[in-house]
Motif scaffolding. Sequence first.
Motif, PDB file in Angstrom:
ATOM      1  N   GLU A  26       0.845  -1.177   0.000  1.00 22.41           N
ATOM      2  CA  GLU A  26       0.000   0.000   0.000  1.00 22.41           C
ATOM      3  C   GLU A  26       0.888   1.237   0.000  1.00 22.41           C
ATOM      4  N   GLU A  27       0.243   2.396   0.040  1.00 23.47           N
ATOM      5  CA  GLU A  27       0.991   3.653  -0.077  1.00 23.47           C
ATOM      6  C   GLU A  27       2.061   3.789   1.002  1.00 23.47           C
ATOM      7  N   ASP A  28       1.796   3.305   2.200  1.00 19.67           N
ATOM      8  CA  ASP A  28       2.740   3.462   3.304  1.00 19.67           C
ATOM      9  C   ASP A  28       3.566   2.209   3.572  1.00 19.67           C
ATOM     10  N   TRP A  29       3.783   1.395   2.531  1.00 20.96           N
ATOM     11  CA  TRP A  29       4.475   0.124   2.737  1.00 20.96           C
ATOM     12  C   TRP A  29       5.878   0.317   3.325  1.00 20.96           C
ATOM     13  N   SER A  30       6.588   1.359   2.876  1.00 23.28           N
ATOM     14  CA  SER A  30       7.969   1.541   3.336  1.00 23.28           C
ATOM     15  C   SER A  30       8.005   1.911   4.816  1.00 23.28           C
ATOM     16  N   ASP A  31       7.060   2.759   5.281  1.00 28.72           N
ATOM     17  CA  ASP A  31       6.993   3.090   6.712  1.00 28.72           C
ATOM     18  C   ASP A  31       6.694   1.847   7.544  1.00 28.72           C
ATOM     19  N   ASN A  32       5.756   1.040   7.065  1.00 33.28           N
ATOM     20  CA  ASN A  32       5.418  -0.188   7.789  1.00 33.28           C
ATOM     21  C   ASN A  32       6.596  -1.144   7.853  1.00 33.28           C
ATOM     22  N   LEU A  33       7.334  -1.226   6.767  1.00 30.82           N
ATOM     23  CA  LEU A  33       8.497  -2.112   6.745  1.00 30.82           C
ATOM     24  C   LEU A  33       9.532  -1.671   7.774  1.00 30.82           C
ATOM     25  N   LEU A  34       9.822  -0.380   7.824  1.00 26.48           N
ATOM     26  CA  LEU A  34      10.823   0.120   8.769  1.00 26.48           C
ATOM     27  C   LEU A  34      10.389  -0.117  10.210  1.00 26.48           C
ATOM     28  N   LYS A  35       9.114   0.029  10.495  1.00 29.33           N
ATOM     29  CA  LYS A  35       8.613  -0.175  11.850  1.00 29.33           C
ATOM     30  C   LYS A  35       8.644  -1.644  12.258  1.00 29.33           C
ATOM     31  N   ARG A  36       8.299  -2.516  11.340  1.00 27.21           N
ATOM     32  CA  ARG A  36       8.094  -3.926  11.691  1.00 27.21           C
ATOM     33  C   ARG A  36       9.294  -4.821  11.393  1.00 27.21           C
ATOM     34  N   PHE A  37      10.196  -4.375  10.495  1.00 27.12           N
ATOM     35  CA  PHE A  37      11.303  -5.238  10.073  1.00 27.12           C
ATOM     36  C   PHE A  37      12.653  -4.556  10.211  1.00 27.12           C
ATOM     37  N   GLY A  38      12.710  -3.272   9.901  1.00 29.81           N
ATOM     38  CA  GLY A  38      13.980  -2.554   9.932  1.00 29.81           C
ATOM     39  C   GLY A  38      14.531  -2.319   8.538  1.00 29.81           C
ATOM     40  N   LYS A  39      15.705  -1.737   8.474  1.00 25.68           N
ATOM     41  CA  LYS A  39      16.315  -1.407   7.189  1.00 25.68           C
ATOM     42  C   LYS A  39      16.867  -2.659   6.506  1.00 25.68           C
ATOM     43  N   VAL A  40      17.063  -2.546   5.195  1.00 28.51           N
ATOM     44  CA  VAL A  40      17.452  -3.711   4.399  1.00 28.51           C
ATOM     45  C   VAL A  40      18.771  -3.459   3.667  1.00 28.51           C
ATOM     46  N   ASP A  41      19.406  -4.556   3.299  1.00 30.74           N
ATOM     47  CA  ASP A  41      20.678  -4.493   2.574  1.00 30.74           C
ATOM     48  C   ASP A  41      20.490  -4.692   1.073  1.00 30.74           C
ATOM     49  N   VAL A  42      19.554  -5.571   0.704  1.00 31.40           N
ATOM     50  CA  VAL A  42      19.321  -5.896  -0.704  1.00 31.40           C
ATOM     51  C   VAL A  42      17.820  -5.874  -0.969  1.00 31.40           C
ATOM     52  N   VAL A  43      17.435  -5.289  -2.098  1.00 35.69           N
ATOM     53  CA  VAL A  43      16.046  -5.335  -2.556  1.00 35.69           C
ATOM     54  C   VAL A  43      16.007  -6.022  -3.910  1.00 35.69           C
ATOM     55  N   LEU A  44      15.157  -7.042  -4.034  1.00 35.51           N
ATOM     56  CA  LEU A  44      14.878  -7.679  -5.321  1.00 35.51           C
ATOM     57  C   LEU A  44      13.522  -7.155  -5.786  1.00 35.51           C
ATOM     58  N   ASP A  45      13.530  -6.402  -6.886  1.00 38.20           N
ATOM     59  CA  ASP A  45      12.328  -5.688  -7.322  1.00 38.20           C
ATOM     60  C   ASP A  45      11.959  -6.086  -8.742  1.00 38.20           C
ATOM     61  N   MET A  46      10.713  -6.525  -8.911  1.00 38.05           N
ATOM     62  CA  MET A  46      10.197  -6.811 -10.250  1.00 38.05           C
ATOM     63  C   MET A  46       9.020  -5.911 -10.584  1.00 38.05           C
ATOM     64  N   LEU A  47       8.806  -4.871  -9.777  1.00 38.37           N
ATOM     65  CA  LEU A  47       7.674  -3.969  -9.999  1.00 38.37           C
ATOM     66  C   LEU A  47       8.093  -2.691 -10.714  1.00 38.37           C
ATOM     67  N   GLY A  48       9.156  -2.028 -10.230  1.00 42.51           N
ATOM     68  CA  GLY A  48       9.648  -0.854 -10.938  1.00 42.51           C
ATOM     69  C   GLY A  48       9.148   0.446 -10.356  1.00 42.51           C
ATOM     70  N   GLU A  49       8.367   1.176 -11.135  1.00 38.56           N
ATOM     71  CA  GLU A  49       7.988   2.548 -10.803  1.00 38.56           C
ATOM     72  C   GLU A  49       7.314   2.678  -9.441  1.00 38.56           C
ATOM     73  N   SER A  50       6.400   1.792  -9.117  1.00 38.07           N
ATOM     74  CA  SER A  50       5.577   1.959  -7.919  1.00 38.07           C
ATOM     75  C   SER A  50       6.357   1.823  -6.616  1.00 38.07           C
ATOM     76  N   THR A  51       7.499   1.177  -6.625  1.00 42.70           N
ATOM     77  CA  THR A  51       8.245   0.912  -5.394  1.00 42.70           C
ATOM     78  C   THR A  51       9.591   1.619  -5.325  1.00 42.70           C
ATOM     79  N   PHE A  52       9.980   2.315  -6.368  1.00 39.50           N
ATOM     80  CA  PHE A  52      11.341   2.843  -6.451  1.00 39.50           C
ATOM     81  C   PHE A  52      11.662   3.806  -5.316  1.00 39.50           C
ATOM     82  N   SER A  53      10.825   4.816  -5.108  1.00 38.53           N
ATOM     83  CA  SER A  53      11.111   5.817  -4.083  1.00 38.53           C
ATOM     84  C   SER A  53      11.172   5.186  -2.702  1.00 38.53           C
ATOM     85  N   GLY A  54      10.229   4.307  -2.397  1.00 37.34           N
ATOM     86  CA  GLY A  54      10.235   3.637  -1.104  1.00 37.34           C
ATOM     87  C   GLY A  54      11.460   2.773  -0.893  1.00 37.34           C
ATOM     88  N   ASN A  55      11.958   2.162  -1.963  1.00 42.34           N
ATOM     89  CA  ASN A  55      13.168   1.350  -1.851  1.00 42.34           C
ATOM     90  C   ASN A  55      14.330   2.166  -1.300  1.00 42.34           C
TER      91      ASN A  55
END
Length: 329
Positions: A199-228
Motif C-alpha cells: 500500500e501507499e505506506d508500505w515503506s513506513d510499515n516495513l521500517l517499523k516492523r522489520f527494519g532497514k534492508v541491505d538488498v532489494v529484489l524488485d520486479m515492480l519498478g515505478e511503484s516501489t522505487f522511491s520507497g526502496n
Amino acid sequence: MKELMKAILVEEEEGVSKMKWADAPYPRPTASGQVLVRVKAAGVNRPDILQRDRKYEPPADASPILGLEVAGIVEQVYGDSRWRPGDEVCALTHGGGYAEYVWVDERHCLPKPAGWSFTEAASLPETFFTVWFNVFQQGRLGANGKSENLLVHAGASGIGVAAIQIAKALGHRVAITARKEHQLAICKSVGADEAILLEEDWSDNLLKRFGKVDVVLDMLGESTFSGNLDVFRPHGRLVYIAFLTGAKVELSIPKLMRKQITLTGSFLRPQSFSTKASIAEDLKNQVWPMIESGKIKPIIERTFPIQEVQQAHELMEKGGHVGKIVLTL
C-alpha cells in the motif's frame, strides 16, 4: 530417426495469439555438449506470455517454441557430458520447453531432487537461476559472510517464494511485499520474517516492523522505487529483474549518494551459456543440498495438462497466484 514431435505452436488469429498442441519438427542438437530431454513437465513464466504476444524477441539462436524450464528424462547425449540416458533432470532451456523433447546445454541441467515429482522439479530452474544470479551474484547478499536483510517485492510470485526460501536457508532475514492478505500468510509460512501489504505506506510499515534492508529484489519498478531508497541501510543494493508497474522512475541522486546505494539489474536469458553454467554449479553446491534436506520445498499454485496451456497463461496474466504454474505432459 523421428521427424515430428508434439509441441505448443503459436499462431495469430485476428490479432490474437492462439496456442495449440500440434506437430512440430523433431529437435536436433546445435552444439556439442547438449542432452536431449524427454519433457515430463514445463514451468510457465512471464517471458512466455510476452513471446507469445510478439512483445519479446527471443535470441536469434534460441528455439522459437515457448518454454524456459523443464523437468524430464535424458534420452540422448551429444558430445561429452556428465549425464547419461535415463538420468532424471531439471533444466534451464534456451527456449523449446513446451514440447515433448528439447535439447539443452548439459551444464544447465541439475539432478531432479530426490522425492520430488517431475512437476515439482520443473518449478525450479528459471526461478532459482534468476534468484541466484540477481540476489547473490549481482546483489551480493551475504558476500561479507554475515547475515543480511533482504526485501522481495511481489514475494508471492514464483521468483518471490524461491528467494524467500533460498535466503532463509542461507541464514538471512527476509521481508516481502504482496498485494493480497492471503499471499502474506503463505509467504510467512514458507519462511518470510515479515510480510507487508503493498500500500501507499508500505515503506513506513516495513521500517517499523522489520527494519532497514541491505538488498532489494524488485520486479515492480515505478511503484516501489522511491520507497526502496528510503528503506536501505548504507551500501544497499537494488536489483531489478522486471518493471511490471512501469519502467521510468524519478531518482533522487543525493539520496542515492548519501547511502551509497548500488543500482543494478539484469535479464537472465541473454546471459552467456558460461554464465548460466556457473549459476548452475553454484546452485548444485550451495542450494541443492538444502533442497535434498527438505529446507526448501516446492510451492506450486496449480498444474495444467500442456494442452490447456491457454488456461495456464490466463492464470499467470490474472495474477494473485502464489508460487509456480506448471504444465504437465
